[in-house]
Design an enzyme around this catalytic site. Structure first.
Site, PDB file in Angstrom:
ATOM      1  N   SER A  21     -13.946  -4.672 -12.002  1.00 25.27           N
ATOM      2  CA  SER A  21     -13.609  -4.050 -13.286  1.00 25.27           C
ATOM      3  C   SER A  21     -14.575  -4.405 -14.427  1.00 25.27           C
ATOM      4  CB  SER A  21     -12.173  -4.388 -13.693  1.00 25.27           C
ATOM      5  OG  SER A  21     -11.266  -3.785 -12.802  1.00 25.27           O
ATOM      6  N   LYS A  70       1.685  -6.232 -11.786  1.00 22.60           N
ATOM      7  CA  LYS A  70       1.932  -4.886 -12.337  1.00 22.60           C
ATOM      8  C   LYS A  70       3.392  -4.664 -12.744  1.00 22.60           C
ATOM      9  CE  LYS A  70      -1.931  -2.468 -10.139  1.00 22.60           C
ATOM     10  NZ  LYS A  70      -2.334  -1.312  -9.334  1.00 22.60           N
ATOM     11  N   GLY A 130       2.834   5.953   3.613  1.00 25.19           N
ATOM     12  CA  GLY A 130       3.298   4.749   2.920  1.00 25.19           C
ATOM     13  C   GLY A 130       4.251   5.100   1.790  1.00 25.19           C
ATOM     14  N   GLY A 133       4.227   0.521  -3.519  1.00 26.35           N
ATOM     15  CA  GLY A 133       3.780   0.685  -4.902  1.00 26.35           C
ATOM     16  C   GLY A 133       2.600   1.630  -5.063  1.00 26.35           C
ATOM     17  N   ALA A 134       1.678   1.607  -4.091  1.00 22.41           N
ATOM     18  CA  ALA A 134       0.491   2.467  -4.188  1.00 22.41           C
ATOM     19  C   ALA A 134       0.893   3.940  -4.131  1.00 22.41           C
ATOM     20  CB  ALA A 134      -0.486   2.140  -3.071  1.00 22.41           C
ATOM     21  N   VAL A 157      11.982   4.841   6.964  1.00 27.13           N
ATOM     22  CA  VAL A 157      12.172   6.176   6.366  1.00 27.13           C
ATOM     23  C   VAL A 157      13.039   6.111   5.107  1.00 27.13           C
ATOM     24  CG1 VAL A 157      12.925   8.553   6.807  1.00 27.13           C
ATOM     25  CG2 VAL A 157      11.924   7.228   8.644  1.00 27.13           C
ATOM     26  N   MET A 217      -7.102   5.072   0.231  1.00 26.18           N
ATOM     27  CA  MET A 217      -7.169   4.384  -1.064  1.00 26.18           C
ATOM     28  C   MET A 217      -7.996   3.102  -0.990  1.00 26.18           C
ATOM     29  SD  MET A 217      -3.500   4.748  -2.867  1.00 26.18           S
ATOM     30  CE  MET A 217      -2.670   6.313  -3.067  1.00 26.18           C
TER      31      MET A 217
END
Length: 275
Positions: A21, A70, A130, A133-134, A157, A217
């Site tokens: 970052s 987060k 998935g 959180g992502a 599921v 990702m």
């Protein structure tokens, strides 16, 4: 002539050594004539609120937040954007007029990267692998692009079904990885952590073909396990998450500085550094 004092920004995380970052934001700043000082900061697991308070005391303007903070950032914010509220996580904090504003730029970073890569989303069928959180962080921006359907596949599921209920959109449905057999998709997004461990999400090979775009990702020096496997099954368009990383940073930068930076030169630079 005295030099202007740079505005202070941080990225908080634990671990944080791997974070790119500061590099990304300093390139954005130099290309757009913005004067900032952006540093990464390792924060003790129970020290997040104090770290934010210290930065505010020092006149800091904002911060990015990475794992595992987060959710704590969400709780700390005085005001939340809709996308942060629905994502249940905050990765961008802005300090303004004595208030902490929380946002989540991950989903917008993903969408912008898909658009740059000329991936069509409107009226397309998307498979999201998935339900953690992502996945949750990208659903609202993906839905805003007008896909015909987003199928969330997950090992458990019930977690995927919970996400569908949480976002309450008729275009969402949930299934197991195995139940994707026989379905057709235009885009498959891997939001599981499998690639980080060098593993594969257990999806059937039959859903991959030359027309399906496969997006992971995760990113690394080499193609991720998922993208290598997708290529072997006949996928032509495979994209890793480096552009998403730079894209979410660009959205944060625009929130703070009112300037939307160019992402392609930064992606190119980081890609070269990875190699």
């Amino acid at each position: 002539m005295t030099q202007p004092i740079p505005d202070q920004y941080r990225v908080f995380g634990n671990p944080i050594k791997q974070s790119r970052s500061p590099d990304i934001h300093h390139i954005f700043a130099s290309k757009s004539q913005q004067i900032i000082n952006y540093q990464k900061q390792l924060v003790d697991i129970d020290g997040f609120a104090n770290a934010v308070a210290d930065l505010i005391d020092q006149g800091g303007k904002g911060a990015n937040v990475t794992a595992p903070f987060k959710e704590q950032a969400l709780a700390l914010a005085d005001e939340l954007t809709e996308r942060a509220s629905l994502a249940g996580a905050v990765n961008t904090l802005t300090f303004k007029e004595g208030k902490i504003l929380g946002d989540n730029t991950d989903g917008e970073g993903l969408v912008q990267d898909l658009i740059i890569n000329k991936v069509l989303l409107k009226q397309r069928r998307i498979l999201l692998l998935g339900a953690g959180g992502a996945a949750r962080g990208v659903l609202l921006p993906l839905l805003a692009q007008g896909p015909s359907a987003i199928v969330i596949a997950n090992r458990t599921v019930s977690k995927a079904k919970d996400l569908c209920q949480h976002f309450n959109d008729e275009r969402l449905s949930a299934c197991s990885f195995a139940e994707t057999t026989g379905q057709e998709f235009d885009l498959i997004i891997n939001a599981t952590s499998a690639s980080l461990a060098g593993d594969l999400p257990p999806i059937p090979t039959s859903i991959i073909n030359s027309k399906v775009v496969c997006y992971d990702m995760a990113y690394g020096k080499n193609e991720t396990q998922f993208l290598q496997w997708a290529r072997e099954q006949g996928a032509v368009d495979v994209i890793d998450g480096l552009g998403m990383l730079v894209g979410q940073a660009a959205v944060s930068f625009a929130i703070w500085r009112g300037v939307t930076p160019q992402v392609q030169p930064v992606i190119k630079k980081l890609r070269a550094a990875l190699k």
